[in-house]
Write a protein that holds these residues in place. Structure first.
Motif, mmCIF file in Angstrom:
data_model
loop_
_atom_site.group_PDB
_atom_site.id
_atom_site.type_symbol
_atom_site.label_atom_id
_atom_site.label_comp_id
_atom_site.label_asym_id
_atom_site.label_seq_id
_atom_site.Cartn_x
_atom_site.Cartn_y
_atom_site.Cartn_z
ATOM 1 N N SER A 85 8.031 -1.513 7.289
ATOM 2 C CA SER A 85 7.210 -0.361 7.629
ATOM 3 C C SER A 85 6.728 -0.474 9.068
ATOM 4 O O SER A 85 6.790 -1.529 9.689
ATOM 5 N N ARG B 140 4.156 -3.164 9.845
ATOM 6 C CA ARG B 140 4.735 -4.506 9.959
ATOM 7 C C ARG B 140 5.393 -4.684 11.304
ATOM 8 O O ARG B 140 5.311 -5.736 11.919
ATOM 9 N N GLU C 56 4.059 -3.464 0.701
ATOM 10 C CA GLU C 56 3.962 -2.030 0.903
ATOM 11 C C GLU C 56 3.367 -1.294 -0.295
ATOM 12 O O GLU C 56 2.522 -0.412 -0.120
ATOM 13 N N ASP D 299 0.540 -4.137 4.607
ATOM 14 C CA ASP D 299 1.807 -3.730 5.205
ATOM 15 C C ASP D 299 2.445 -4.845 6.018
ATOM 16 O O ASP D 299 3.649 -5.088 5.905
ATOM 17 N N THR E 131 5.454 3.841 4.888
ATOM 18 C CA THR E 131 5.436 3.018 3.679
ATOM 19 C C THR E 131 6.070 3.754 2.508
ATOM 20 O O THR E 131 6.863 3.184 1.751
#
Length: 197
Positions: A2, A5, A86, A81, A118
């Motif tokens: 995501s 991240r 997620e 995340d 996400t």
């Protein structure tokens, strides 16, 4: 991965100053700092320094103690995340976006992008499109929201709209001199990729 991240090593555009929320958005009375501001800032600092699990644990505790604080919910989502959690991030994003008073504009755009991204990574493509469209409507100048919307549109089979968004983004933002020379043509064809003579 995501978007949150992907940003885990940066301060991130979704931060509000020192990341604490400092009473902005919700929780502060008459402009005074929110009571949990220093704890929130410390948790954000830990995340940014790579101590993501410790940050997540602190944010979960802070979020449980202050479920009405939108910035804490957002930072808690982000902490999940960056660890690849997620599915666990989703309810925190949703709460952050639903609370009133809500997030400041910078955090709100980041939360919409984070939630949409996400949803997409979880295969919830229609939810991703809905969320990211809402983000582009609220923040029409945010190129990252448009890029992530294009990805979600691709996942739902809306290839023409996805390509249109990306071509417009490229034409508007590229610093490549060759793209600049063809900017008008790219913008023209972005509206009708199937046009022929």
């Amino acid at each position: 991965m995501s978007e949150q991240r992907a940003q885990s090593g940066e301060a991130g555009r979704a931060q509000t100053g020192d990341g604490s929320g400092n009473g902005r958005g919700n929780g502060g009375e008459s402009g005074s700092p929110w009571v949990g501001a220093s704890a929130l800032a410390e948790a954000v600092r830990l995340r940014e320094e790579g101590q993501q699990e410790e940050a997540r644990q602190r944010l979960l505790a802070l979020s449980a103690a202050h479920p009405e604080h939108a910035e804490t919910a957002y930072q808690t989502a982000w902490a999940h995340d960056v660890l690849g959690l997620e599915a666990e991030a989703v309810p925190h994003y949703e709460r952050a976006l639903a609370l009133t008073p809500g997030l400041d504009p910078e955090s709100r755009s980041g939360a919409l992008l984070g939630l949409g991204s996400t949803y997409r990574i979880l295969g919830r493509y229609e939810d991703a499109v809905t969320t990211l469209r809402r983000g582009t409507e609220e923040f029409p100048d945010d190129g990252a929201l448009r890029a992530f919307l294009a990805m979600a549109l691709h996942n739902t089979g809306e290839h023409q709209e996805a390509m249109r968004l990306l071509l417009r983004l490229l034409a508007a933002g590229s610093t490549d001199p060759a793209v600049g020379r063809y900017r008008r043509a790219i913008e023209y064809y972005a509206d009708d990729l199937d046009a022929t003579v």
